[in-house]
Write an enzyme that holds these catalytic residues in place. Sequence first.
Site: not given
Length: 248
Positions: A52, A54, A58, A110, A160
């Site tokens: 992921h 972002r 991060r 998330t 998902e």
Amino acid sequence: MTLSVPPARALRLGVNIDHVATVRNARGGSHPDPVAAAMLAVAAGADGITAHMREDRRHIRDADLVRLRAELAVPLNMEMAATDEMVAIALDLRPHACCIVPERRAEVTTEGGLDVAGLAATLAPPVRALREAGIRVSLFVDPEPAQIAASAAIGAAVVELHTGAYAEGRAGEYERLRRAAAQADAAGLEVHAGHGLTYDNVGPIAALPQVVELNIGHFLIGQAIFDGLAATIARMRQCMDAARNGIG
């Protein structure tokens, strides 16, 4: 006359390597290397790798995705927000799949699924652009009928299902997931699931016949501190396979 029982669908394990990058970024530099962790995960039984990226970078960085795309022999699933920047990166990178997730800068992780039903007009163009580039598009959604129907309507290939509330032990969540998986499958969507899954709670989700992939990250990386990444992935794979095959 003996009726044959169709074999269960294969269940894939996608390993999310974000938090290897989190540890690296805590001190800067290049160690531990998330790409090396991805290779180890594949050797231990992962069917794919999820990363992921972002907006604030991060954990996963642009260079990590470039290396993963170049070096992996298994599918790369890029988790991303549906922003112009991320869509442009995905169109340039061409990963196997993109999973669109909601994203807020202040959140630690998330926190819920996409409001596809409410944001269909906003989400449809990036979904279409990614799909036309040959990228499988997944939408990360809560197990709600309206969200699944909207995901199919805007052209996603995959949903998902967010298992976070189930993992927290919220009453009724498993039944919601069971119904959502059946609805998504009937709508022609491939069904994945993930968030908060551990050795202790993965079994019921792995046993859902419509689910074909689980994406697990935080638990595996955390447990690897104690048991090593290869052993942790191998044990999760065993838990999933036992549940899928009705063992135990």
